[in-house]
Design a protein around this motif. Sequence first.
Motif, PDB file in Angstrom:
ATOM      1  N   TYR A 178       5.740   7.446  -5.638  1.00 58.43           N
ATOM      2  CA  TYR A 178       6.888   6.877  -6.354  1.00 58.43           C
ATOM      3  C   TYR A 178       6.585   5.455  -6.818  1.00 58.43           C
ATOM      4  O   TYR A 178       6.925   5.078  -7.955  1.00 58.43           O
TER       5      TYR A 178
ATOM      6  N   ARG B  58       7.045   6.449 -10.254  1.00 57.95           N
ATOM      7  CA  ARG B  58       8.510   6.458 -10.334  1.00 57.95           C
ATOM      8  C   ARG B  58       9.093   7.852 -10.605  1.00 57.95           C
ATOM      9  O   ARG B  58      10.060   8.012 -11.334  1.00 57.95           O
TER      10      ARG B  58
ATOM     11  N   TRP C 241      10.910  10.092  -4.971  1.00 56.72           N
ATOM     12  CA  TRP C 241      11.910   9.206  -4.378  1.00 56.72           C
ATOM     13  C   TRP C 241      12.850   9.988  -3.460  1.00 56.72           C
ATOM     14  O   TRP C 241      13.251   9.492  -2.413  1.00 56.72           O
TER      15      TRP C 241
END
Length: 237
Positions: free
Chosen positions: A79, A83, A88
């Motif tokens: 992450y 991202r 996440w």
Amino acid sequence: MPNRTQLELDLTLFNPELTPEELSAFMNEGMPRTVDVTLTRNRVTMITIEVEPTGAIKLRLHEHFKAAPLTVLRALRRYLKGRRRADWKIASDYAQSITPALRKQKRAKRLKMQGEVYNLREIRDLVNKEFFNDHLSVRIGWGRQTPATGKRRSIRYGSYDCVEKTVTIHPALDAHNIPFEFVKYIVFHEMLHAVIPPVTEDGQTRFHPPAFKQVERTYPDYRRMVKLSKSILQELH
């Protein structure tokens, strides 16, 4: 014995608790920019991520992450790099499990490992060596005997406390009519919880997510263990 899956092979790399230095090195491995890791005892915020003007990442984690499964730590590192929402979710699910676990935290109690028939220390060590490459560090003991209150419809053969890192086995299994291989399987099942954490989706926690079931099914003679689970429950009526 069935061939090992790739997921099983990953489990042999599991480290139950990293030092702060090891955790920092892990989070920085393969990263294009520096990750500055700080461990906290914050009881409200478990993860904080900030990007400095230099591009370095400031990552504040609750110290409970030192004992997080590799699946969680890898997802958090991915992450930070890409991202991805899916990564996440894995990390945040684990973070959400910390707060209620902290509320339950108490002084570790002394555990009874030697039963009338089975010694759980010996079984734990055997399972650890055979399935977890001797990497797991968990406490184990027999649960307390409680008076029978009528016919049993179900029984919880074992449990795992992620805060205390403790496996508790139901004392009904400490009997001559309970096969050794079944007790060993139950110990494996509970120790597997130390590697693959629960997953929370839509407010509901799944203690046996797909990854857990995938690994459990590779246990030698798994189908017979499931049948034994049902027949033993009948005997305990």
